[in-house]
Every structure is written in structure tokens, then in C-alpha cells.
Enzyme design. Structure first.
Site, PDB file in Angstrom:
ATOM      1  N   ASN A  45       0.886  -1.200   0.130  1.00  0.00           N
ATOM      2  CA  ASN A  45       0.132  -0.015   0.182  1.00  0.00           C
ATOM      3  C   ASN A  45       0.830   1.209  -0.199  1.00  0.00           C
ATOM      4  O   ASN A  45       0.575   2.345  -0.484  1.00  0.00           O
ATOM      5  CB  ASN A  45      -0.975  -0.167   1.059  1.00  0.00           C
ATOM      6  CG  ASN A  45      -2.140  -0.971   0.917  1.00  0.00           C
ATOM      7  OD1 ASN A  45      -3.057  -0.669   0.063  1.00  0.00           O
ATOM      8  ND2 ASN A  45      -2.254  -1.931   1.392  1.00  0.00           N
ATOM      9  N   LEU A  62      -2.656   2.009  18.829  1.00  0.00           N
ATOM     10  CA  LEU A  62      -2.160   3.104  18.949  1.00  0.00           C
ATOM     11  C   LEU A  62      -2.760   3.878  20.310  1.00  0.00           C
ATOM     12  O   LEU A  62      -3.880   3.560  20.750  1.00  0.00           O
ATOM     13  CB  LEU A  62      -2.447   4.237  17.903  1.00  0.00           C
ATOM     14  CG  LEU A  62      -1.716   3.876  16.561  1.00  0.00           C
ATOM     15  CD1 LEU A  62      -2.629   4.643  15.488  1.00  0.00           C
ATOM     16  CD2 LEU A  62      -0.325   4.300  16.396  1.00  0.00           C
ATOM     17  N   HIS A  90      -8.495  -1.705   6.439  1.00  0.00           N
ATOM     18  CA  HIS A  90      -8.713  -3.173   6.993  1.00  0.00           C
ATOM     19  C   HIS A  90      -9.121  -4.239   5.864  1.00  0.00           C
ATOM     20  O   HIS A  90      -9.927  -3.822   5.169  1.00  0.00           O
ATOM     21  CB  HIS A  90      -9.698  -2.902   8.343  1.00  0.00           C
ATOM     22  CG  HIS A  90      -9.752  -4.294   8.826  1.00  0.00           C
ATOM     23  ND1 HIS A  90      -8.689  -4.728   9.944  1.00  0.00           N
ATOM     24  CD2 HIS A  90     -10.605  -5.459   8.963  1.00  0.00           C
ATOM     25  CE1 HIS A  90      -9.040  -5.730  10.451  1.00  0.00           C
ATOM     26  NE2 HIS A  90     -10.215  -6.199   9.995  1.00  0.00           N
TER      27      HIS A  90
HETATM   28  C1  GRF Z   1      -3.433  -4.826   4.249  1.00  0.00           C
HETATM   29  O1  GRF Z   1      -4.105  -5.934   3.784  1.00  0.00           O
HETATM   30  C2  GRF Z   1      -4.222  -4.174   5.066  1.00  0.00           C
HETATM   31  O2  GRF Z   1      -5.609  -4.182   4.829  1.00  0.00           O
HETATM   32  C3  GRF Z   1      -3.795  -4.565   6.634  1.00  0.00           C
HETATM   33  O3  GRF Z   1      -2.432  -4.870   6.266  1.00  0.00           O
HETATM   34  C4  GRF Z   1      -2.003  -5.341   4.996  1.00  0.00           C
HETATM   35  C5  GRF Z   1      -1.031  -4.512   4.581  1.00  0.00           C
HETATM   36  O4  GRF Z   1      -0.319  -4.691   3.344  1.00  0.00           O
HETATM   37  N1  GRF Z   1      -4.362  -3.805   7.495  1.00  0.00           N
HETATM   38  P1  GRF Z   1       0.914  -3.948   2.840  1.00  0.00           P
HETATM   39  O5  GRF Z   1       1.808  -3.971   3.834  1.00  0.00           O
HETATM   40  O6  GRF Z   1       0.384  -2.466   2.470  1.00  0.00           O
HETATM   41  O7  GRF Z   1       1.355  -4.824   1.410  1.00  0.00           O
END
Ligand code: GRF
Length: 193
Positions: free
Chosen positions: A15, A88, A104
Site C-alpha cells: 500500500n 495506538l 482493513h
Molecule cells: C493490508 O492487507 C491491510 O488491509 C492490512 O495490512 C495489510 C498491509 O499490506 N491492515 P501491505 O503491507 O500494504 O502490503
């Protein structure tokens, strides 16, 4: 107006990478896991990296105060929790109230409160799951929802295949949610005229 973004991450960082590739102004990455993929990405791309391993601090509160101050020093205006695996503390949440989102991997309020939402969806046999971006409040995974996207569960799905399809949606949803929040922040800003 685009906000200066701080990303909190503990995982592989897809992400984070997606936000940077889409041109978001990510000025800082904070992690509790200096060896994670997100931290490596920040180092490789010259993004300021704050390492906040719990063992360096006496309490969760102390760690979060240090992390908050570090992010403030970098002029961060908006926080994105992208795979950050720690709860947090209240003072951190307060410092970025209405300016902090979490992504999430489920359709909240289903499968809230853990790191195994994809596994839970498969175990429960739901036919549709997805992802949610919400504002972060003191109640874990329960802040106001900004956007959601549904992902069908296929009969032969494994945790890996389902997670991969959810992540494709995450990479579309999180940028949209950040833009939405940026618009709200802009709209709430008092006009100078
Ligand atoms: C994602 O699936 C998000 O929904 C969850 O943790 C994961 C993070 O993925 N909270 P990345 O590290 O961004 O690939």
C-alpha cells in the site's frame, strides 16, 4: 490541496508503494519493524524513516509520544495506517483526530480487531468479503467508515489467493479514501477571504 502524508507500516508495504507510485506526498514512514518491506521501500526511495521498535521504549505511551513528535517535526498532516500491527495510544490518536485512516482487509464491522481477517472470512464461509478504509478512533477498527469495496470469495480460494484479490481492491480504495479525506479537510479549512 494535497496533504503531507505519514505512513505507519509493519508489513510488506504494497500500500505504501502504491501511494508513492500514484504521486501522494508521502514525507515520512514510521515502523515498529525496521526489517519490514515497507521500511526497506522507504530507505530505497529516500523517504524519511522513523524506527520505533517497542524494546527501545519503556511503555507504549512513550513510544507513541516519540512517534507523534517525529511525525510532527516532518510536517505530517495526515496519517495512513497501512498494515501497522500495533494498537495506538490515546494521545497519538488525539494528535491526528479526523486526519488518520486505517485500511482493513474485511467489510467492517465483520472480522474486526485482528490481523487475521482474511483467514476468518474463509473459516466462516462468507461469500463476499472486501476491504474498508475508516477513520481511526480509540475503538479498534470501529471508527467512521470512509469507503468500502466488496470482493467475492471463490469456491477454491486459499488465504493467499483471497488476500491477493483483496489487495488489488485496497490499492484502488485507499487512494480514493485519502482524496476524499483531503477534500473534507480542505472544505473545513476557514477561507482566507
Ligand atoms: C493490508 O492487507 C491491510 O488491509 C492490512 O495490512 C495489510 C498491509 O499490506 N491492515 P501491505 O503491507 O500494504 O502490503
Amino acid at each position: 490541496m494535497s496533504q503531507r502524508i505519514g505512513v505507519l507500516a509493519s508489513g510488506k508495504g504494497s500500500n505504501l508503494r502504491n501511494l508513492v507510485e500514484r504521486g501522494f506526498d508521502v514525507v515520512a514512514v514510521a515502523t515498529n519493524k525496521p526489517s519490514c518491506g515497507a521500511a526497506a521501500f522507504a530507505r530505497d526511495h529516500g523517504i524519511a524513516l522513523g524506527e520505533f521498535s517497542q524494546r527501545r521504549f519503556d511503555s507504549l505511551e512513550q513510544r507513541d509520544v516519540a512517534m507523534r513528535d517525529w511525525l510532527h517535526d516532518r510536517g505530517v498532516e495526515l496519517i495512513v495506517n497501512a498494515g501497522y500491527d500495533r494498537i495506538l495510544s490515546g494521545s497519538f490518536i488525539d494528535a491526528f483526530r479526523d486526519r488518520m485512516v486505517n485500511i482493513h482487509p474485511s467489510l467492517l464491522p465483520a472480522f474486526a480487531g485482528g490481523m487475521d481477517a482474511v483467514e476468518q472470512a474463509l473459516r466462516r464461509g462468507v461469500k463476499v468479503t472486501g476491504c474498508t478504509v475508516h477513520l481511526v478512533t480509540e475503538e479498534v477498527d470501529a471508527g467512521p467508515i470512509l469507503l468500502q469495496s466488496a470482493v467475492p470469495v471463490l469456491p477454491d480460494d486459499t488465504v493467499e489467493s483471497l488476500r491477493a484479490r483483496i489487495q488489488v481492491e485496497e490499492h484502488r480504495l485507499l487512494p480514493d479514501a485519502i482524496r476524499l479525506l483531503e477534500q473534507r479537510i480542505d472544505a473545513a479549512r476557514p477561507s482566507l477571504r
